[in-house]
Design a protein around this motif. Structure first.
Motif: not given
Length: 260
Positions: A177-187
């Motif tokens: 999900a490159s539009s969200l990336g590491f800062d937008g994807v929630v883990g």
């Protein structure tokens, strides 16, 4: 990899009792140490990392000057400097940075939805027995409260440095999900005493509200059998082998980072 001449010469970095051992046996490898001075060195077309993200931090860019790279520890790419150096090295050499999707289910669907502008949020929850964690920094001392404890919830980028071996599925999702990336994807990382023999990965994605106000939503659950205390589930081994075959058969290198 002699049985199929379309496959490439493969170098393996890491020999863990699960992934590394499986790949080594399937590749029909022969264990070797560094050759003595003057000896003929083997020249792999593809280097597979199944050790630790630190290998990618320290040597990923250098590897790309000699071969394509399959990253088995995608949490390494949460480090901005590492990602930048890999991309620069890939563009200079024309070689590919492949990233194994591992336990991420539906990565192609996530990428397609994201490319169409239909992805608004993505959350990955990974739960397992506390013996299956290899945590560092503050997470290694996080208190366990009751049979089920949420150890972390937030951007994937913030989790990867402290759970480098337990956040790879989340890192793969951030790349899908490159539009969200590491800062937008929630883990979300969960310690669950009941999960002695499996890892459970829940994926929830949502699109923007439509004309009716309702949002497109997909939820998946993956229960991956695992030996007690194992970081990697058994089904992920087969997935990783498929990733290796897929990227090793690509005849034309494509610079950049690609999930495989």
């Amino acid at each position: 990899m002699a049985p199929d001449q379309s496959l490439k010469r493969v170098g393996l970095l890491g020999y863990g009792r699960l992934v590394g051992d499986l790949l080594f046996k399937r590749l029909g490898g022969v264990p070797t140490n560094l050759p003595p001075p003057g000896a003929r060195r083997r020249s792999p077309d593809l280097v597979v990392e199944v050790a630790h993200p630190q290998i990618i931090h320290d040597f990923g860019a250098q590897i790309l000057s000699h071969a394509d790279l399959l990253v088995g520890s995608p949490s390494a790419l949460a480090d901005r400097d590492t990602e930048r150096r890999l991309l620069e090295a890939s563009r200079r050499s024309g070689r590919s940075v492949f990233v194994a999707r591992g336990a991420l289910w539906g990565s192609e669907d996530i990428t397609r939805l994201d490319a169409s502008g239909g992805l608004q949020s993505l959350c990955i929850t990974m739960a397992t027995h506390p013996d299956g964690f290899r945590l560092e920094g503050p997470l290694s001392k996080a208190p366990r409260e009751g049979p089920r404890t949420v150890l972390y919830e937030g951007p994937v980028r913030g989790l990867c440095p402290f759970a480098p071996r337990n956040s790879n599925t989340m890192a793969a999702a951030a790349l899908a999900a490159s539009s969200l990336g590491f800062d937008g994807v929630v883990g979300v990382l969960v310690s669950d005493l009941s999960l002695v023999d499996r890892h459970v990965i829940d994926v929830e994605l949502r699109g923007p509200p439509g004309p009716s106000g309702q949002s497109f939503c997909v939820r998946t659950r993956r229960e991956n059998p695992a030996e007690p205390g194992a970081v990697t589930g058994s089904a992920t081994l087969t997935t990783f082998w498929g990733s290796l075959l897929a990227c090793s058969r690509r005849s034309t290198p494509k610079p950049g980072v690609q999930l495989c």
